[in-house]
Design a protein around this motif. Structure first.
Motif, PDB file in Angstrom:
ATOM      1  N   GLU A  48      -1.312  10.636  -0.754  1.00  0.00           N
ATOM      2  CA  GLU A  48       0.123  10.307  -0.732  1.00  0.00           C
ATOM      3  C   GLU A  48       0.340   8.800  -0.820  1.00  0.00           C
ATOM      4  OE1 GLU A  48      -0.836  14.059   0.272  1.00  0.00           O
ATOM      5  OE2 GLU A  48      -1.330  12.411   1.656  1.00  0.00           O
ATOM      6  N   ARG A  49      -0.742   8.079  -1.073  1.00  0.00           N
ATOM      7  CA  ARG A  49      -0.728   6.630  -1.245  1.00  0.00           C
ATOM      8  C   ARG A  49      -0.300   5.888   0.026  1.00  0.00           C
ATOM      9  NH1 ARG A  49       0.874   8.925  -5.921  1.00  0.00           N
ATOM     10  NH2 ARG A  49       3.125   8.566  -5.716  1.00  0.00           N
ATOM     11  N   GLU A  50      -0.878   6.325   1.117  1.00  0.00           N
ATOM     12  CA  GLU A  50      -0.732   5.605   2.380  1.00  0.00           C
ATOM     13  C   GLU A  50      -2.067   4.975   2.726  1.00  0.00           C
ATOM     14  OE1 GLU A  50      -0.426   7.204   6.692  1.00  0.00           O
ATOM     15  OE2 GLU A  50       1.654   6.839   6.101  1.00  0.00           O
ATOM     16  N   LEU A  51      -2.043   3.709   3.117  1.00  0.00           N
ATOM     17  CA  LEU A  51      -3.260   2.996   3.489  1.00  0.00           C
ATOM     18  C   LEU A  51      -3.249   2.710   4.975  1.00  0.00           C
ATOM     19  CD1 LEU A  51      -1.929   1.512   0.698  1.00  0.00           C
ATOM     20  CD2 LEU A  51      -4.263   0.634   0.622  1.00  0.00           C
ATOM     21  N   ARG A  52      -4.429   2.788   5.580  1.00  0.00           N
ATOM     22  CA  ARG A  52      -4.605   2.369   6.973  1.00  0.00           C
ATOM     23  C   ARG A  52      -5.575   1.201   6.972  1.00  0.00           C
ATOM     24  NH1 ARG A  52      -5.044   8.027   6.997  1.00  0.00           N
ATOM     25  NH2 ARG A  52      -3.252   9.093   7.901  1.00  0.00           N
ATOM     26  N   ALA A  53      -5.153   0.118   7.603  1.00  0.00           N
ATOM     27  CA  ALA A  53      -5.959  -1.099   7.587  1.00  0.00           C
ATOM     28  C   ALA A  53      -5.948  -1.745   8.962  1.00  0.00           C
ATOM     29  CB  ALA A  53      -5.414  -2.066   6.532  1.00  0.00           C
ATOM     30  N   VAL A  54      -6.833  -2.723   9.150  1.00  0.00           N
ATOM     31  CA  VAL A  54      -6.914  -3.402  10.444  1.00  0.00           C
ATOM     32  C   VAL A  54      -7.296  -4.865  10.237  1.00  0.00           C
ATOM     33  CG1 VAL A  54      -9.351  -2.803  10.800  1.00  0.00           C
ATOM     34  CG2 VAL A  54      -7.885  -3.238  12.786  1.00  0.00           C
ATOM     35  N   ASN A  55      -6.704  -5.740  11.059  1.00  0.00           N
ATOM     36  CA  ASN A  55      -7.119  -7.137  11.108  1.00  0.00           C
ATOM     37  C   ASN A  55      -6.848  -7.686  12.508  1.00  0.00           C
ATOM     38  OD1 ASN A  55      -4.387  -8.079  11.270  1.00  0.00           O
ATOM     39  ND2 ASN A  55      -4.235  -8.033   9.037  1.00  0.00           N
ATOM     40  N   SER A  56      -7.251  -8.908  12.744  1.00  0.00           N
ATOM     41  CA  SER A  56      -7.147  -9.469  14.095  1.00  0.00           C
ATOM     42  C   SER A  56      -5.744  -9.974  14.426  1.00  0.00           C
ATOM     43  CB  SER A  56      -8.154 -10.617  14.258  1.00  0.00           C
ATOM     44  OG  SER A  56      -7.884 -11.640  13.313  1.00  0.00           O
ATOM     45  N   VAL A  57      -4.876 -10.066  13.430  1.00  0.00           N
ATOM     46  CA  VAL A  57      -3.518 -10.554  13.657  1.00  0.00           C
ATOM     47  C   VAL A  57      -2.544  -9.395  13.869  1.00  0.00           C
ATOM     48  CG1 VAL A  57      -1.590 -11.871  12.691  1.00  0.00           C
ATOM     49  CG2 VAL A  57      -3.951 -12.653  12.321  1.00  0.00           C
ATOM     50  N   ASP A  58      -2.545  -8.444  12.921  1.00  0.00           N
ATOM     51  CA  ASP A  58      -1.606  -7.314  12.977  1.00  0.00           C
ATOM     52  C   ASP A  58      -2.150  -6.131  13.765  1.00  0.00           C
ATOM     53  OD1 ASP A  58       0.282  -8.565  11.088  1.00  0.00           O
ATOM     54  OD2 ASP A  58      -1.299  -8.211   9.617  1.00  0.00           O
ATOM     55  N   GLY A  59      -3.475  -6.121  13.999  1.00  0.00           N
ATOM     56  CA  GLY A  59      -4.089  -4.953  14.613  1.00  0.00           C
ATOM     57  C   GLY A  59      -4.178  -3.825  13.594  1.00  0.00           C
ATOM     58  N   PHE A  60      -3.934  -2.600  14.049  1.00  0.00           N
ATOM     59  CA  PHE A  60      -3.978  -1.428  13.158  1.00  0.00           C
ATOM     60  C   PHE A  60      -2.636  -1.306  12.446  1.00  0.00           C
ATOM     61  CE2 PHE A  60      -3.282   3.107  12.333  1.00  0.00           C
ATOM     62  CZ  PHE A  60      -4.427   3.413  11.613  1.00  0.00           C
ATOM     63  N   ILE A  61      -2.672  -1.205  11.108  1.00  0.00           N
ATOM     64  CA  ILE A  61      -1.424  -1.127  10.340  1.00  0.00           C
ATOM     65  C   ILE A  61      -1.450   0.028   9.355  1.00  0.00           C
ATOM     66  CG2 ILE A  61      -0.649  -3.520  10.516  1.00  0.00           C
ATOM     67  CD1 ILE A  61      -2.186  -4.205   8.036  1.00  0.00           C
ATOM     68  N   ARG A  62      -0.268   0.603   9.141  1.00  0.00           N
ATOM     69  CA  ARG A  62      -0.085   1.648   8.134  1.00  0.00           C
ATOM     70  C   ARG A  62       0.788   1.066   7.020  1.00  0.00           C
ATOM     71  NH1 ARG A  62      -1.179   6.981  10.001  1.00  0.00           N
ATOM     72  NH2 ARG A  62      -1.577   7.064  12.252  1.00  0.00           N
ATOM     73  N   ILE A  63       0.366   1.284   5.805  1.00  0.00           N
ATOM     74  CA  ILE A  63       1.091   0.747   4.655  1.00  0.00           C
ATOM     75  C   ILE A  63       1.301   1.876   3.648  1.00  0.00           C
ATOM     76  CG2 ILE A  63       1.088  -0.991   2.817  1.00  0.00           C
ATOM     77  CD1 ILE A  63      -1.109  -2.455   4.509  1.00  0.00           C
ATOM     78  N   SER A  64       2.514   2.068   3.199  1.00  0.00           N
ATOM     79  CA  SER A  64       2.784   3.068   2.162  1.00  0.00           C
ATOM     80  C   SER A  64       3.087   2.345   0.856  1.00  0.00           C
ATOM     81  CB  SER A  64       3.942   3.972   2.560  1.00  0.00           C
ATOM     82  OG  SER A  64       5.125   3.233   2.688  1.00  0.00           O
ATOM     83  N   ALA A  65       2.635   2.920  -0.249  1.00  0.00           N
ATOM     84  CA  ALA A  65       2.807   2.291  -1.556  1.00  0.00           C
ATOM     85  C   ALA A  65       3.218   3.332  -2.593  1.00  0.00           C
ATOM     86  CB  ALA A  65       1.503   1.629  -1.990  1.00  0.00           C
ATOM     87  N   LYS A  66       3.962   2.884  -3.585  1.00  0.00           N
ATOM     88  CA  LYS A  66       4.295   3.766  -4.704  1.00  0.00           C
ATOM     89  C   LYS A  66       3.105   3.870  -5.664  1.00  0.00           C
ATOM     90  CE  LYS A  66       9.245   2.743  -4.513  1.00  0.00           C
ATOM     91  NZ  LYS A  66      10.400   2.118  -5.214  1.00  0.00           N
ATOM     92  N   ALA A  67       2.309   2.802  -5.723  1.00  0.00           N
ATOM     93  CA  ALA A  67       1.077   2.800  -6.523  1.00  0.00           C
ATOM     94  C   ALA A  67       0.042   1.931  -5.831  1.00  0.00           C
ATOM     95  CB  ALA A  67       1.345   2.286  -7.933  1.00  0.00           C
ATOM     96  N   ILE A  68      -1.232   2.304  -5.996  1.00  0.00           N
ATOM     97  CA  ILE A  68      -2.346   1.541  -5.416  1.00  0.00           C
ATOM     98  C   ILE A  68      -3.297   1.144  -6.538  1.00  0.00           C
ATOM     99  CG2 ILE A  68      -4.364   1.652  -3.893  1.00  0.00           C
ATOM    100  CD1 ILE A  68      -2.809   3.658  -2.173  1.00  0.00           C
ATOM    101  N   ILE A  69      -3.774  -0.089  -6.490  1.00  0.00           N
ATOM    102  CA  ILE A  69      -4.794  -0.546  -7.437  1.00  0.00           C
ATOM    103  C   ILE A  69      -6.062  -0.857  -6.656  1.00  0.00           C
ATOM    104  CG2 ILE A  69      -5.433  -2.259  -9.165  1.00  0.00           C
ATOM    105  CD1 ILE A  69      -2.454  -2.725  -9.675  1.00  0.00           C
ATOM    106  N   LEU A  70      -7.142  -0.164  -6.992  1.00  0.00           N
ATOM    107  CA  LEU A  70      -8.432  -0.378  -6.334  1.00  0.00           C
ATOM    108  C   LEU A  70      -9.217  -1.433  -7.103  1.00  0.00           C
ATOM    109  CD1 LEU A  70      -9.385   3.343  -5.623  1.00  0.00           C
ATOM    110  CD2 LEU A  70      -8.217   1.735  -4.099  1.00  0.00           C
ATOM    111  N   ALA A  71      -9.599  -2.509  -6.402  1.00  0.00           N
ATOM    112  CA  ALA A  71     -10.333  -3.604  -7.038  1.00  0.00           C
ATOM    113  C   ALA A  71     -11.363  -4.159  -6.057  1.00  0.00           C
ATOM    114  CB  ALA A  71      -9.354  -4.691  -7.480  1.00  0.00           C
TER     115      ALA A  71
END
Length: 420
Positions: free
Chosen positions: A91-114
Motif C-alpha cells: 500500500e506504499r507505506e514505509l516504516r523508518a527510524v532515526n535518532s531524531v524522529d524515532g520510529f516514523i510511518r510515511i505514506s506515499a503515492k509512489a516509491i522509488i527504490l534506489a
C-alpha cells in the motif's frame, strides 16, 4: 507523514530520480538516506572519470555527487539522513527510524527504490584458511583510505578484477603499498578496459586470469595467500600453486543489488542479476513502486545510472499524476544466446514515447559480432559491435514506432558471431 513520492536511497540514483520527479511537476518528495551524507558510494570515489556522458567533462565522484546535491537543495526537495527504512508495504507505506524522529510511518503515492548494491564478502566465496585481520572488500578499503584516513596495508594481493578492485590496485600503489598482483577466476576481467589499462598496465601490476586464491595464511594478521590456476570448470589445477606474501587481501569478487527491502514487500527479483524486475517505466512488479540504479542491475558508469534514474523519476511522477497506463499490449523480453540478461523485462506498448532504451550484458568476449533484436514477427534490427565483454554493459535504442506498428508481443535478443 504523507508525500507524493518517497525515494529510498540518497546516492546517485536516488538524487537523479528525485530531481527529475520535481522537474516533472511533483513537489511533495522525500529522499531517505541511511548514511550520514548524501551522495552514496560516490563520496569515496575520489578518482576522476565520472560525468563524461552527462556533463561532457571529467569529474571526481564527490564532484559529480555535489552537482546533484546542490540541485536537490536548490529545488527544495526534503531529505532525511541517518535514517533506516525498516519495511515497505504494497500500500506504499514505509516504516523508518532515526535518532531524531524515532520510529516514523510515511505514506506515499509512489516509491522509488534506489538502495544501490553491496560487495560479496569472503564468506560468500568460501576461501579456505584461517581468519586473520587484513582481509577486506575493496570498497571497504576504499572508504578507509579515502574518507577515514586509514591505510589498510603495505603488501597487498587483490582477488577479483571488478572495477573497484582495479581502482584500488592503483590507489594502494599511489599510497606507497606494494600490490603483488590481481587474480581473476574467469578468463576475462570483470572491469572496464580503461581501468585495466590505467590502473594495472600503467603501474606494471600483473593480472592473473584463470587464477584464484585457494588458501589464506596467517593467524593474527594475514601473512600470505596461496594462488592456483583453474581449469575450464573453475577448479584449481594441482601443481600450479604459488605463494604470495602479503599483509592485506582485498576482495573484488562481485556486487549484489541491495534488495532485502524489496523482497520483504514481494517484489519480483531477476534470478540472474539479483536485481528488480522492471518494465519500460522502471516500475517493479508491485504497482507504484519503481526502481533504478544498481538495485536493478549493476552498472559500469554512474552516467548510465543517472539516465536510468531520471527515467524512473519521470515515470513515478507520471504515475502520481495518473498518466501511466497499466493496460494494453505487453511485450516480454528474453535474453538468448550470448546475452546474460535484459533490462527492461516487460514493455507496456502504450507507455512508450519516441524510443526504448535496452541494457544488457554479454556472457563472453566477442569480437566483430552483432547484437540481434528479434520479435515474433522477425528480425527488427542488428547492431554491429566490434568488441564486447561481460565487464562492460551494452546499450541499444529501438524506435518505439517499430514495436507499435508491428504489434510485437515478444522480443528476444542474442549475439550473432562468426560461425554462429
Amino acid at each position: 507523514m504523507k508525500y507524493d513520492i518517497v525515494v529510498v536511497g540518497g546516492g546517485p540514483a536516488g538524487l537523479a530520480a528525485a530531481i527529475e520527479a520535481k522537474h516533472r511537476g511533483v513537489d511533495s518528495i522525500l529522499v531517505i538516506e541511511r548514511d550520514r551524507e548524501l551522495g552514496g558510494i560516490l563520496q569515496q570515489c575520489i578518482h576522476n572519470g565520472f560525468g563524461l556522458h552527462i556533463f561532457k567533462e571529467e569529474l571526481t565522484g564527490p564532484e559529480y555527487a555535489e552537482r546533484f546535491i546542490e540541485e536537490l537543495v536548490e529545488e527544495g526537495i526534503e531529505y532525511k539522513l541517518n535514517t533506516m527504512v525498516l519495511d515497505i508495504t504494497k500500500e506504499r507505506e514505509l516504516r523508518a527510524v532515526n535518532s531524531v524522529d524515532g520510529f516514523i510511518r510515511i505514506s506515499a503515492k509512489a516509491i522509488i527504490l534506489a538502495m544501490g548494491c553491496r560487495e560479496r564478502t569472503r564468506g560468500a566465496i568460501n576461501i579456505p584458511g584461517t581468519r586473520p585481520s587484513g582481509v577486506l572488500t575493496a570498497g571497504t578499503a576504499q572508504r578507509y583510505i579515502n574518507m577515514e584516513g586509514y591505510m589498510v596495508g603495505k603488501k597487498v594481493f587483490i582477488l577479483g578484477s571488478g572495477d573497484i578492485g582495479l581502482i584500488m590496485a592503483r590507489r594502494m600503489t599511489l599510497e606507497g603499498a606494494d600490490v603483488k598482483a590481481v587474480a581473476e577466476l574467469m578468463p576475462y576481467s570483470g572491469g572496464l578496459t580503461r581501468n585495466i589499462v590505467q590502473c594495472l598496465e600503467d603501474y606494471d601490476i600483473p593480472l592473473l586470469l584463470n587464477h584464484t586464491v585457494i588458501e589464506i595464511i596467517g593467524k593474527e594478521r594475514i601473512e600470505g595467500v596461496i594462488v592456483a590456476k583453474v581449469d575450464e570448470n573453475r577448479k584449481p589445477i594441482k601443481g600450479s600453486e604459488k605463494h604470495y606474501g602479503c599483509d592485506t587481501l582485498l576482495l573484488s569478487v562481485g556486487l549484489i543489488p541491495e534488495n532485502e527491502l524489496s523482497m520483504s514487500v514481494g517484489i519480483q527479483i531477476d534470478n540472474i542479476t539479483g536485481g528488480l524486475v522492471v518494465n519500460e517505466s522502471m516500475e517493479t512488479s508491485v504497482e507504484g513502486i519503481f526502481g533504478c540504479g544498481n538495485v536493478v542491475h549493476v552498472h559500469d558508469l554512474v552516467d548510465f545510472v543517472t539516465e536510468e534514474s531520471r527515467r524512473a523519476g519521470k515515470n513515478a511522477a507520471r504515475f502520481v499524476k495518473k498518466e501511466l497506463r497499466n493496460h494494453g499490449p505487453i511485450i516480454e523480453t528474453k535474453a538468448e544466446k550470448g546475452i546474460s540478461y535484459i533490462v527492461p523485462h516487460k514493455i507496456r506498448i502504450l507507455n512508450l514515447e519516441e524510443k526504448l532504451d535496452i541494457f544488457m550484458r554479454v556472457n563472453d568476449i566477442y569480437m566483430g559480432a552483432k547484437i540481434v533484436v528479434k520479435s515474433d514477427k522477425g528480425i527488427i534490427k542488428k547492431f554491429n559491435r566490434p568488441h564486447m565483454t561481460p565487464g562492460e554493459m551494452e546499450h541499444i535504442v529501438l524506435d518505439a514506432d517499430i514495436l507499435k506498428e508491428n504489434k510485437v508481443s515478444k522480443l528476444s535478443i542474442y549475439v550473432e558471431s562468426e560461425g554462429s
